[in-house]
Design an enzyme around this catalytic site. Structure first.
Site, short mmCIF file in Angstrom:
data_model
loop_
_atom_site.label_atom_id
_atom_site.label_comp_id
_atom_site.label_asym_id
_atom_site.label_seq_id
_atom_site.Cartn_x
_atom_site.Cartn_y
_atom_site.Cartn_z
N GLU A 73 4.34 6.82 6.39
CA GLU A 73 5.23 5.70 6.18
C GLU A 73 6.32 6.09 5.19
O GLU A 73 6.03 6.53 4.08
CB GLU A 73 4.47 4.49 5.61
CG GLU A 73 3.70 3.70 6.63
CD GLU A 73 3.08 2.46 6.00
OE1 GLU A 73 3.36 1.36 6.49
OE2 GLU A 73 2.31 2.60 5.03
N LYS A 118 -6.30 -10.55 -7.20
CA LYS A 118 -5.48 -9.69 -8.04
C LYS A 118 -4.19 -9.35 -7.31
O LYS A 118 -4.19 -8.65 -6.30
CB LYS A 118 -6.21 -8.39 -8.37
CG LYS A 118 -5.36 -7.46 -9.25
CD LYS A 118 -5.81 -6.02 -9.16
CE LYS A 118 -4.82 -5.11 -9.91
NZ LYS A 118 -3.46 -5.12 -9.28
N GLU A 139 -6.09 -4.73 5.74
CA GLU A 139 -4.82 -4.56 6.44
C GLU A 139 -4.12 -3.40 5.75
O GLU A 139 -3.62 -3.54 4.63
CB GLU A 139 -4.00 -5.85 6.39
CG GLU A 139 -2.85 -5.88 7.38
CD GLU A 139 -1.53 -5.49 6.75
OE1 GLU A 139 -1.11 -4.33 6.98
OE2 GLU A 139 -0.94 -6.32 6.05
N CYS A 156 4.76 -2.81 6.08
CA CYS A 156 3.79 -2.01 6.82
C CYS A 156 4.06 -2.01 8.31
O CYS A 156 3.51 -1.17 9.04
CB CYS A 156 2.38 -2.51 6.53
SG CYS A 156 2.16 -4.26 6.88
#
Length: 479
Positions: free
Chosen positions: A382, A175, A253, A287
């Site tokens: 982040e 997906k 991850e 990331c």
């Protein structure tokens, strides 16, 4: 699937939803709807998994060199279609076209690399513990697998998930992110053209509201033996908990909060160049972006001055325009988060040196804020935007403490010419990936992944294929 805009000219895998409903894919630079993609859910996902199960025996029994031949042809087809894939990627995701070309080459490299690694899945013989027995260890493909990928690298993330799985002899249902499904559909179509058998690699698409249905089927279906996911730590924890009910294998991850540490003895120009690359590439939406820039007192003023000079030259605009260096953010919520982070840093005593506001649509000025406090939002979360938050430090011990003061541990960067310090930092910093005097760290040949709440497992390198294999121990008696 509804016809696409004339700005995209590339065959895509044809899909249909049971309901006939679709959702729009928009160009973040212009707001234009470039495609309507099927809204799929649990039922379509379940059938895709069943097809993957049906395709598994023949695919896993195929000689590794024959699987490698298909994967290599797939990689070649991607490079033959590099221009179209790159333009498609920029159109749905927004990054500058030059970055998209780099991503397509990176994405294709995983099929080439893991096709070869599939031919080197070696077992072992172990010295026996009894005279009449022999011990052999083999490695088998996990089986039917699933993948869920993010929007920031819509070509590379699907290939980084699928390449080791397929090379190991697994099948996969994937997906892609609802914001950027088109690159995955184009890559999947090229896979069929390369000779990939039906059912071995399938795509299911869905809007944001459909994601829990698709993900829930993936994690609850007993046929599925492994999940690979790249995305937020919050969603990764949820998927891991769901997979735990059947003890499925997972590779995760997840989020990062990368420190970028510049010591007094660093090469100033290299440090500034590295900061530009790993902070402003993809508009800061990676990331492994430098999320916290920590600079030692002796070089602080010179570093800040040079960084301001270089960042002020970055052109913001549509990624298809040749001079663009910083494209749009992916959606309005991303703009809102950047705005919140910048405002919070300034309220806590930070000094705005450059940028600091949106410039229409989903575009944000490249921004530099200095004297950012350790408790500021951009120090703890982040930012995922073109914002460089800078703080100063005095000693190596202070830098290590500040860098490790996070639940995340994906990537870290440090600039110094002291080899003894490099060894100390490599041991002291709690991160899975270390960029030492460089801001470029991604490659198909390296083990990519984090520690702590940044994930489980590694992608890429010889270690990456191990995540998609099961060890089988054979004890042979009566010898």
């Amino acid at each position: 699937m509804a016809p696409m805009s004339a700005t995209v000219d590339l065959p895509l895998l044809e899909l249909a939803s049971d309901s006939g409903e679709t959702f729009p894919v928009d160009n973040p630079a212009t707001g234009e709807t470039i495609a309507e993609v099927p809204r799929m859910g649990a039922a379509e996902t379940r059938r895709a998994i069943a097809r993957a199960e049906e395709a598994l025996p023949k695919w896993r029994a195929m000689l590794a060199k024959d699987r490698a031949r298909i994967l290599r042809r797939w990689a070649d087809l991607m490079m033959e279609n590099e221009e179209g894939l790159a333009r498609l990627l920029t159109t749905e995701q927004g990054k500058p076209l030059a970055e998209s070309h780099t991503e397509i080459a990176y994405a294709a490299s995983f099929y080439e690399w893991f096709g070869e690694e599939g031919k080197r899945v070696y077992g072992d013989t172990i010295p026996t513990y009894a005279a009449d027995r022999r011990i052999v260890v083999t490695k088998d493909p996990v089986g039917v697998t699933v993948g869920i990928t993010p929007w920031n690298f819509p070509a590379a993330m699907p290939t980084r998930k699928s390449a080791p799985a397929l090379a190991a002899g697994c099948t996969m249902v994937l997906k892609p992110a609802e914001q950027t499904p088109l690159s995955a559909l184009a890559i999947a179509q090229l896979g069929l053209e390369a000779g990939l058998p039906e059912g071995v690699f399938q795509i299911v698409t869905g809007a944001a509201e459909d994601a829990p249905l698709i993900g829930g089927e993936m994690t609850s279906n007993h046929t599925v033996r492994k999940l690979g996911f790249t995305g937020s730590t919050e969603i990764g924890k949820l998927l891991m908990a769901q997979c735990a009910k059947q003890v499925k294998k997972v590779s995760l991850e997840l989020g990062g909060n990368a420190p970028f540490i510049v010591f007094d003895d660093a090469d100033l120009e290299e440090a500034v160049t590295g900061a530009l690359i790993c902070k402003f590439r993809n508009s800061g939406q990676t990331c492994i972006s430098a999320n916290r820039i920590l600079v030692q007192d002796g070089i602080y003023d010179a570093f800040v001055s040079r960084l301001v000079d270089e960042v002020s030259k970055l052109k913001v605009g549509n990624g298809l325009e040749p001079e663009t260096k910083v494209g749009p953010l992916i959606e309005q919520s991303a703009v809102d988060k950047v705005q919140r982070h910048v405002g919070d840093a300034i309220e806590r005593g930070g000094e705005l040196l450059l940028g600091g506001e949106g410039i229409g649509g989903l575009f944000w000025q490249p921004t530099i804020v200095t004297n950012v406090s350790a408790d500021a939002a951009m120090s703890c979360e982040e930012t995922f935007g073109p914002v460089a938050g800078i703080a100063r430090f005095k000693t190596e011990e202070q830098a290590v403490h500040a860098a490790n003061n996070t639940p995340y541990g994906l990537a870290t960067y440090y600039y110094t010419r002291d080899m003894a310090r490099i060894w100390r930092l490599s041991e002291a910093l709690e991160f899975g990936i270390h960029g030492i005097n460089t801001g470029l760290i991604s490659s198909e040949v390296v083990p990519f992944g984090g520690v702590k709440e940044s994930g489980i497992g590694r992608e890429g390198s010889k270690y990456g294929i191990e995540e998609w294999l099961e060890i089988k121990y054979l004890c042979m008696g009566g010898v």
